[in-house]
Scaffold this motif. Structure first.
Motif, PDB file in Angstrom:
ATOM      1  N   GLU A  51      14.578 -23.330 -29.707  1.00 45.68           N
ATOM      2  CA  GLU A  51      15.865 -24.021 -29.740  1.00 45.68           C
ATOM      3  C   GLU A  51      16.508 -23.987 -28.376  1.00 45.68           C
ATOM      4  N   LEU A  52      17.090 -25.123 -27.983  1.00 43.69           N
ATOM      5  CA  LEU A  52      17.884 -25.185 -26.763  1.00 43.69           C
ATOM      6  C   LEU A  52      19.325 -25.381 -27.199  1.00 43.69           C
ATOM      7  N   GLU A  53      20.137 -24.396 -26.928  1.00 47.93           N
ATOM      8  CA  GLU A  53      21.535 -24.389 -27.359  1.00 47.93           C
ATOM      9  C   GLU A  53      21.657 -24.714 -28.841  1.00 47.93           C
ATOM     10  N   GLY A  54      20.800 -24.089 -29.647  1.00 50.24           N
ATOM     11  CA  GLY A  54      20.913 -24.228 -31.091  1.00 50.24           C
ATOM     12  C   GLY A  54      20.225 -25.432 -31.693  1.00 50.24           C
ATOM     13  N   HIS A  55      19.604 -26.293 -30.844  1.00 47.00           N
ATOM     14  CA  HIS A  55      18.929 -27.465 -31.394  1.00 47.00           C
ATOM     15  C   HIS A  55      17.430 -27.355 -31.182  1.00 47.00           C
ATOM     16  N   ASP A  56      16.681 -27.581 -32.238  1.00 49.00           N
ATOM     17  CA  ASP A  56      15.225 -27.522 -32.167  1.00 49.00           C
ATOM     18  C   ASP A  56      14.715 -28.597 -31.211  1.00 49.00           C
ATOM     19  N   ILE A  57      13.994 -28.184 -30.165  1.00 49.02           N
ATOM     20  CA  ILE A  57      13.567 -29.178 -29.172  1.00 49.02           C
ATOM     21  C   ILE A  57      12.363 -29.979 -29.642  1.00 49.02           C
ATOM     22  N   ASN A  58      11.709 -29.525 -30.718  1.00 53.66           N
ATOM     23  CA  ASN A  58      10.556 -30.276 -31.210  1.00 53.66           C
ATOM     24  C   ASN A  58      10.899 -31.124 -32.426  1.00 53.66           C
ATOM     25  N   ALA A  59      12.201 -31.180 -32.752  1.00 52.03           N
ATOM     26  CA  ALA A  59      12.608 -32.009 -33.883  1.00 52.03           C
ATOM     27  C   ALA A  59      12.269 -33.466 -33.594  1.00 52.03           C
ATOM     28  N   PRO A  60      11.945 -34.225 -34.641  1.00 51.13           N
ATOM     29  CA  PRO A  60      11.492 -35.605 -34.405  1.00 51.13           C
ATOM     30  C   PRO A  60      12.551 -36.490 -33.734  1.00 51.13           C
ATOM     31  N   ASN A  61      13.835 -36.158 -33.911  1.00 48.65           N
ATOM     32  CA  ASN A  61      14.845 -37.042 -33.325  1.00 48.65           C
ATOM     33  C   ASN A  61      15.176 -36.674 -31.881  1.00 48.65           C
ATOM     34  N   VAL A  62      14.495 -35.657 -31.327  1.00 48.33           N
ATOM     35  CA  VAL A  62      14.783 -35.275 -29.943  1.00 48.33           C
ATOM     36  C   VAL A  62      14.051 -36.205 -28.985  1.00 48.33           C
ATOM     37  N   ASP A  63      14.802 -36.733 -28.029  1.00 49.63           N
ATOM     38  CA  ASP A  63      14.203 -37.593 -27.007  1.00 49.63           C
ATOM     39  C   ASP A  63      13.648 -36.694 -25.910  1.00 49.63           C
ATOM     40  N   VAL A  64      12.329 -36.727 -25.770  1.00 47.50           N
ATOM     41  CA  VAL A  64      11.703 -35.783 -24.836  1.00 47.50           C
ATOM     42  C   VAL A  64      12.117 -36.081 -23.396  1.00 47.50           C
ATOM     43  N   VAL A  65      12.395 -37.338 -23.101  1.00 52.55           N
ATOM     44  CA  VAL A  65      12.841 -37.703 -21.753  1.00 52.55           C
ATOM     45  C   VAL A  65      14.188 -37.048 -21.455  1.00 52.55           C
ATOM     46  N   ASP A  66      15.075 -37.071 -22.456  1.00 53.42           N
ATOM     47  CA  ASP A  66      16.386 -36.456 -22.293  1.00 53.42           C
ATOM     48  C   ASP A  66      16.251 -34.938 -22.156  1.00 53.42           C
ATOM     49  N   LEU A  67      15.332 -34.373 -22.968  1.00 56.32           N
ATOM     50  CA  LEU A  67      15.101 -32.924 -22.901  1.00 56.32           C
ATOM     51  C   LEU A  67      14.668 -32.522 -21.497  1.00 56.32           C
ATOM     52  N   ARG A  68      13.762 -33.304 -20.931  1.00 54.23           N
ATOM     53  CA  ARG A  68      13.224 -32.956 -19.606  1.00 54.23           C
ATOM     54  C   ARG A  68      14.266 -33.146 -18.509  1.00 54.23           C
ATOM     55  N   ARG A  69      15.253 -33.977 -18.762  1.00 58.12           N
ATOM     56  CA  ARG A  69      16.322 -34.068 -17.777  1.00 58.12           C
ATOM     57  C   ARG A  69      17.193 -32.812 -17.847  1.00 58.12           C
ATOM     58  N   ARG A  70      17.369 -32.294 -19.060  1.00 56.97           N
ATOM     59  CA  ARG A  70      18.202 -31.101 -19.206  1.00 56.97           C
ATOM     60  C   ARG A  70      17.453 -29.842 -18.785  1.00 56.97           C
ATOM     61  N   VAL A  71      16.127 -29.877 -18.926  1.00 57.78           N
ATOM     62  CA  VAL A  71      15.314 -28.710 -18.574  1.00 57.78           C
ATOM     63  C   VAL A  71      14.370 -29.116 -17.445  1.00 57.78           C
ATOM     64  N   GLY A  72      14.783 -28.820 -16.240  1.00 59.55           N
ATOM     65  CA  GLY A  72      13.982 -29.218 -15.076  1.00 59.55           C
ATOM     66  C   GLY A  72      12.860 -28.240 -14.832  1.00 59.55           C
ATOM     67  N   MET A  73      11.928 -28.642 -13.949  1.00 56.75           N
ATOM     68  CA  MET A  73      10.784 -27.759 -13.727  1.00 56.75           C
ATOM     69  C   MET A  73      10.333 -27.830 -12.270  1.00 56.75           C
ATOM     70  N   VAL A  74       9.949 -26.656 -11.766  1.00 57.00           N
ATOM     71  CA  VAL A  74       9.346 -26.564 -10.430  1.00 57.00           C
ATOM     72  C   VAL A  74       7.950 -25.994 -10.631  1.00 57.00           C
ATOM     73  N   PHE A  75       6.969 -26.643 -10.025  1.00 57.22           N
ATOM     74  CA  PHE A  75       5.589 -26.294 -10.340  1.00 57.22           C
ATOM     75  C   PHE A  75       5.008 -25.298  -9.358  1.00 57.22           C
ATOM     76  N   GLN A  76       3.891 -24.717  -9.792  1.00 55.19           N
ATOM     77  CA  GLN A  76       3.229 -23.708  -8.975  1.00 55.19           C
ATOM     78  C   GLN A  76       2.806 -24.288  -7.625  1.00 55.19           C
ATOM     79  N   LYS A  77       2.153 -25.451  -7.718  1.00 55.48           N
ATOM     80  CA  LYS A  77       1.739 -26.121  -6.488  1.00 55.48           C
ATOM     81  C   LYS A  77       2.825 -27.134  -6.170  1.00 55.48           C
ATOM     82  N   SER A  78       3.448 -26.997  -5.019  1.00 53.64           N
ATOM     83  CA  SER A  78       4.543 -27.910  -4.708  1.00 53.64           C
ATOM     84  C   SER A  78       3.996 -29.332  -4.722  1.00 53.64           C
ATOM     85  N   ASN A  79       4.715 -30.210  -5.415  1.00 52.04           N
ATOM     86  CA  ASN A  79       4.199 -31.565  -5.585  1.00 52.04           C
ATOM     87  C   ASN A  79       5.219 -32.612  -5.185  1.00 52.04           C
ATOM     88  N   PRO A  80       5.623 -32.610  -3.898  1.00 49.99           N
ATOM     89  CA  PRO A  80       6.518 -33.693  -3.481  1.00 49.99           C
ATOM     90  C   PRO A  80       5.805 -35.025  -3.624  1.00 49.99           C
TER      91      PRO A  80
END
Lengths: 279, 338
Positions: A95-124
């Motif tokens: 859950e992210l702030e109380g909401h299941d992130i794998n629920a069918p109504n979750v927009d994965v694009v929106d989720l990824r905007r809220r949860v950013g990521m930096v990778f092991q190999k820098s990928n500019p």
């Protein structure tokens, strides 16, 4: 009936003071709640019953030997594992702030905007420094030049990169050093104003000086972001995290304040790993 | 014991080395012979000994019949047009040998080949890139996708004459397109499609996954990621490998002989009554012309000129295309490196 029940109730009640439960400690607010998660790649299970709560505006470090599932769990938080054939959470939920992130109504694009990521190999991206940072805003549909300019500067400043690149924003990101590239990737992630920033061994390819800079940056960023960092470097976890989770063979062995994990772990395995007896 | 084994190993090593070296040089020798033969004999047609040193009529005229005859002790070799002009001045009867297609030039064939190449490559690239994106970026590795990949590989191995017959049956007869540019485009496009798809997939796969993940992690949709962060870096590779496909399209005879090519046509492709007729006209094409002049007409000492001339032009064309692909590749390699 009502009268009958009332008559049956009276029985000796224990003194009030004893019945009162001990004052609950104020529960820290939870940003990400991992609830008994099992995770499989196809039929191969890599996470077992993982349960932890990641507090907001703090740095949480995941440590553990290679292949223990740290990165897998991290990539669950922004559903990057969706990209891998057959990878799935087989039990439990996140859950992210109380909401299941794998629920069918979750927009994965929106989720990824809220949860950013930096990778092991820098990928500019093979674009200019400016375009790298502006990319996230552009895909979100921001077209106002002034807003983008403002955000690029703000993000580069937040990533402690502005002074080094402000004169060459239009040159290729590939002209930067490894450490600068990784900080550029952090700036890029910050530009879309996420709430959580996931970092997957961000310093593993950097020299000690660049590592120190990135660590300092991580330490500053926790004032505004929730940061989860996977690291192999014990000292790094000790230096820049508030909380530490120790994983071993797909299980969460121990989770707690970094100071406690490193000075007085309650599990034998944690102590062995931290002191370098295995792993 | 050990010494003898060492000797044996050394002999085996030397033998293998010489075998490989010989095989390589044999290819080189064969290729050199072919290119020299066509180059030397062809340049007799393409170039002249006097200014402007280039046989202009060969590049600018259509094929004409060659007339050979003796008149007043002098030997004449005249093209159709020249012969008719000569005839009006000399109304005498002469014993004439006529040789089909052996005078004039191959200009309509060059134009026709260019039209066929452009149209079929546009078709094949459009469909090929789209399906490569689907296969490489969107599709999961399911049984049906694996089946499709095998089908594409098999399609690449189908002989070109089969494509020709297929195009004849479907486009020419069933769709009533007759022998036309359109039928040729679709037939050639289908023939080159597997190569384009494979090359495009290769180029897409060469784009590092980090770029995709980095983009997705910023909240970009899959299509935004592909459009902004995958395709731009794959397109140069796709085009480079497709240019080699152009060489194949330009040189194939079998797919167009039933679908698009005329042995002889007097009008140029732009001489159509209505512009809608443009795609429904047959054209002359270099490879088919070479086939016609080397096997469909009686051979004699006068036919060699146009055979080698046309072959040499086709070879130069394919060389130029291959060269362009190499230049393009080197350029993009310098610009994009990760």
């Amino acid at each position: 009936m009502v009268v009958m029940e009332k008559e049956e109730i009276p029985h000796p009640a224990p003194p009030l003071e004893l019945q009162k439960p001990p004052e609950p400690e104020p529960r820290p607010p939870v940003m990400i709640k991992v609830d008994d998660v099992d995770f499989c790649y196809g039929t191969h299970q890599v996470l077992f019953d993982v349960k932890l709560e990641i507090p907001p505006r703090a740095v949480t470090a995941f440590i553990g030997p290679s292949g223990c599932g740290k990165t897998t769990l991290l990539r669950c938080f922004n559903r990057m594992n969706d990209l891998i054939d057959g990878a799935h959470i087989s039990a439990g939920k996140i859950e992210l702030e109380g909401h299941d992130i794998n629920a069918p109504n979750v927009d994965v694009v929106d989720l990824r905007r809220r949860v950013g990521m930096v990778f092991q190999k820098s990928n500019p991206f093979p674009k200019s420094i400016y375009e790298n940072v502006a990319y996230g805003l552009r895909v979100l549909g921001e077209t106002k030049k002034s807003r983008i300019n403002e955000s690029v500067e703000k993000s580069l400043r937040a990533a402690a990169l502005w002074d080094e690149v402000k004169d060459r924003l239009d040159s290729s990101a590939y002209g930067l050093s490894g450490g600068q590239q990784q900080r550029l990737c952090i700036a890029r992630a910050l530009a879309v104003e996420p709430e959580v920033v996931l970092m997957d061994e961000p310093c593993s390819a950097l020299d000690p000086i660049a590592t120190a800079k990135v660590e300092e940056l991580i330490y500053q960023l926790r004032e505004n972001f929730t940061i989860v960092i996977v690291t192999h470097n014990m000292q790094q976890a000790g230096r820049c995290s508030n909380y530490t989770a120790f994983f071993y063979l797909g299980r969460l062995i121990e989770f707690g304040a970094t100071s406690k994990i490193f000075s007085n772990p309650s599990e034998r395995k944690t102590e062995d790993y931290i002191t370098g007896r295995f792993g | 014991m050990r010494a003898s084994r060492r000797t044996r190993n050394r002999i085996a090593q030397t033998t293998a080395f010489w075998l490989f070296r010989f095989a390589t040089y044999a290819i080189l020798a064969a290729a050199t012979y072919i290119f020299l033969d066509i180059g030397i004999k062809g340049s007799r047609t393409l170039f002249t000994t006097s200014a402007p040193f280039i046989n202009v009529p060969f590049f600018t005229q259509g094929p004409q019949t060659l007339f050979v005859f003796d008149y007043e002790g002098k030997k004449y070799t005249l093209s159709d047009r020249e012969f008719r002009a000569w005839k009006t001045e000399h109304p005498a009867d002469v014993a004439v040998t006529s040789v089909a297609y052996s005078a004039g030039g191959v200009w309509p064939c060059i134009v026709g080949t260019a039209l066929l190449v452009i149209g079929s490559m546009v078709l094949a690239l459009a469909v090929g890139i789209c399906s490569a994106i689907y296969l490489n970026e969107y599709s999961q590795n399911t049984r049906s996708i694996r089946l499709i990949r095998i089908a594409i590989l098999n399609l690449a191995g189908v002989p070109s004459i089969v494509f020709g017959l297929f195009g004849f049956g479907l486009f020419v007869i069933f769709f009533h397109w007759n022998v036309s540019l359109l039928a040729g485009w679709f037939t050639l496009g289908l023939m080159i499609l597997p190569a384009i798809i494979t090359a495009s997939e290769e180029s897409l796969r060469a784009v590092p996954n980090g770029l995709r993940e980095g983009s997705l992690a910023l909240g970009a949709t899959k299509w935004q990621t592909i459009r902004k962060n995958v395709l731009p870096y794959a397109i140069p590779g796709i085009l480079t490998s497709s240019i080699l496909g152009i060489g194949r399209v330009a040189g194939e005879t079998a797919p167009i002989m039933f679908t698009a090519a005329y042995a002889m046509r007097d009008e140029m492709p732009w001489q159509v009554q209505r512009w809608t007729d443009f795609v429904f006209q047959g054209v002359m094409a270099l490879p088919y012309h070479i086939y016609v002049v080397s096997s469909k007409i009686p051979q004699n000492e006068y036919t060699e000129r146009v055979q080698y001339g046309a072959a040499c032009i086709l070879l130069l064309l394919v060389f130029a295309i291959a060269l362009a692909s190499i230049v393009l590749r080197e350029r993009t390699r310098k610009r994009l490196s990760w």
